[in-house]
Design a protein around this motif. Structure first.
Motif: not given
Length: 85
Positions: A27-30, A53-57
């Motif tokens: 679900n967090y693959g992107k 590499d993602a938003p902190n949330d």
């Protein structure tokens, strides 16, 4: 949207949680840059590292969901990149 680079270190002690863990990661693959898994058969655990590499949330949410799984421990370390201090 501002993103951060982080590593989530995961230790899986309960193999019954693996299917749900993989579903959550899917679900967090992107946001996931890469994944490395090491089965440590002598101790009957698995060690997984997830680079993101993602938003902190999103990073916090993923780490929290993983840490709530039975027999799973997850800890996050953030990169200190230029301009992020």
């Amino acid at each position: 949207m501002e993103t951060r680079v982080a590593i989530i270190g995961i230790i899986v002690e309960d193999k019954d949680s693996v299917e749900e863990l993989n579903s959550i990661l899917h679900n967090y693959g992107k946001w996931i840059i890469g994944r490395m898994g090491l089965p440590y058969q002598q101790r009957e655990i698995s060690i997984i590292s997830i680079a993101m590499d993602a938003p902190n949330d999103e990073i916090s949410a993923l780490s929290g969901k993983l840490g709530k799984l039975p027999g799973v421990t997850a800890k996050t370390t953030y990169a200190k990149l230029k301009g992020e201090e």
